[in-house]
Design a protein around this motif. Structure first.
Motif, short mmCIF file in Angstrom:
data_model
loop_
_atom_site.label_atom_id
_atom_site.label_comp_id
_atom_site.label_asym_id
_atom_site.label_seq_id
_atom_site.Cartn_x
_atom_site.Cartn_y
_atom_site.Cartn_z
N ASP A 168 -10.01 10.32 2.18
CA ASP A 168 -9.00 9.27 2.35
C ASP A 168 -7.86 9.65 3.29
O ASP A 168 -7.17 8.79 3.80
N PHE A 169 -7.68 10.93 3.51
CA PHE A 169 -6.65 11.39 4.44
C PHE A 169 -6.86 10.74 5.81
O PHE A 169 -5.93 10.52 6.55
N PHE A 170 -8.11 10.41 6.15
CA PHE A 170 -8.43 9.83 7.46
C PHE A 170 -8.45 8.31 7.44
O PHE A 170 -8.66 7.68 8.47
N ALA A 171 -8.28 7.70 6.29
CA ALA A 171 -8.26 6.24 6.19
C ALA A 171 -6.81 5.77 6.24
O ALA A 171 -5.90 6.46 5.80
N THR B 186 0.84 -1.20 0.00
CA THR B 186 0.00 0.00 0.00
C THR B 186 0.87 1.25 0.00
O THR B 186 2.09 1.18 0.20
N GLY B 187 0.24 2.35 -0.21
CA GLY B 187 0.85 3.68 -0.20
C GLY B 187 -0.29 4.66 -0.36
O GLY B 187 -1.47 4.29 -0.30
N VAL B 188 0.04 5.90 -0.60
CA VAL B 188 -1.00 6.91 -0.77
C VAL B 188 -1.90 6.53 -1.96
O VAL B 188 -1.41 6.13 -3.00
N THR B 189 -3.20 6.68 -1.76
CA THR B 189 -4.14 6.34 -2.83
C THR B 189 -4.27 7.47 -3.84
O THR B 189 -4.03 8.64 -3.52
N ASP B 190 -4.67 7.11 -5.04
CA ASP B 190 -4.93 8.13 -6.06
C ASP B 190 -6.05 9.06 -5.60
O ASP B 190 -6.02 10.26 -5.85
N LEU C 225 -6.38 15.97 -1.92
CA LEU C 225 -5.47 16.96 -1.38
C LEU C 225 -4.99 17.94 -2.45
O LEU C 225 -4.26 18.88 -2.15
N GLY C 226 -5.38 17.71 -3.69
CA GLY C 226 -5.01 18.63 -4.77
C GLY C 226 -3.53 18.58 -5.11
O GLY C 226 -2.96 19.56 -5.55
#
Length: 181
Positions: free
Chosen positions: A122-125, A84-88, A94-95
């Motif tokens: 998604d920032f909170f997931a 995993t990593g940051v999602t699209d 977040l722009g």
């Protein structure tokens, strides 16, 4: 390192050193994200560490650092692995448009089985994924859990695999259940 980037903000503050320093710092960070996914040296060093039985891990954009890592057989480490990593979706929310490589897109291209949690924002997931000696966290919110799982894998490898397996019909590892007792 890279070519200088001319941005509207940079052009707005050409004679104000305090802003110029901040912009240079921001550009350096942007290049580092790019370098994670492009660095052959990082790939070679991480491949050496992995070959020497190291547990390797990342959080957020750090997963880009595994794009050039090979396993013991010379195959791409991410190929067929859960990671995993940051999602699209988080990138869009977040722009973020200045970073040239995005973890979800690049990990999928590399053959990883991309895992993620989602939320209203998604920032909170977050989620931490363990696949063998590869431990990855979705974003900054998973940093503590990812670090904890890396330490467990290093400290007690023979017990770690059992502790870190998901419990049947639950989204938590046995370790999480033990910690809650």
């Amino acid at each position: 390192m890279g070519t200088e980037v001319s941005t509207p903000a940079k052009l707005r503050f050409p004679f104000q050193p305090q802003y110029s320093r901040r912009l240079k710092s921001s550009e350096r960070i942007r290049r580092q994200y790019h370098d994670l996914g492009q660095s052959k040296v990082l790939g070679e060093k991480t491949t050496e560490a992995y070959a020497n039985n190291a547990v390797v891990g990342s959080v957020c954009h750090g997963a880009l650092g595994f794009l050039h890592v090979k396993d013991e057989n010379g195959n791409p480490l991410l190929q067929g692995c859960n990671a995993t990593g940051v999602t699209d979706k988080q990138i869009r929310e977040l722009g973020i448009s200045i970073t040239p490589l995005h973890p979800e897109t690049e990990l999928r291209k590399a053959g990883a089985k991309f895992n993620s949690n989602t939320a209203f924002i998604d920032f909170f997931a977050d989620i931490t994924v363990v696949d063998g000696r590869l431990v990855t966290g979705q974003n900054q919110n998973s940093g503590a859990e990812t670090a904890q799982k890396i330490m467990i894998k290093r400290a007690i490898p023979q017990v770690a695999n059992r502790l870190l397996q998901p419990m049947p019909d639950r989204n938590h590892s046995r370790l999480g259940a033990i910690a809650r007792i």
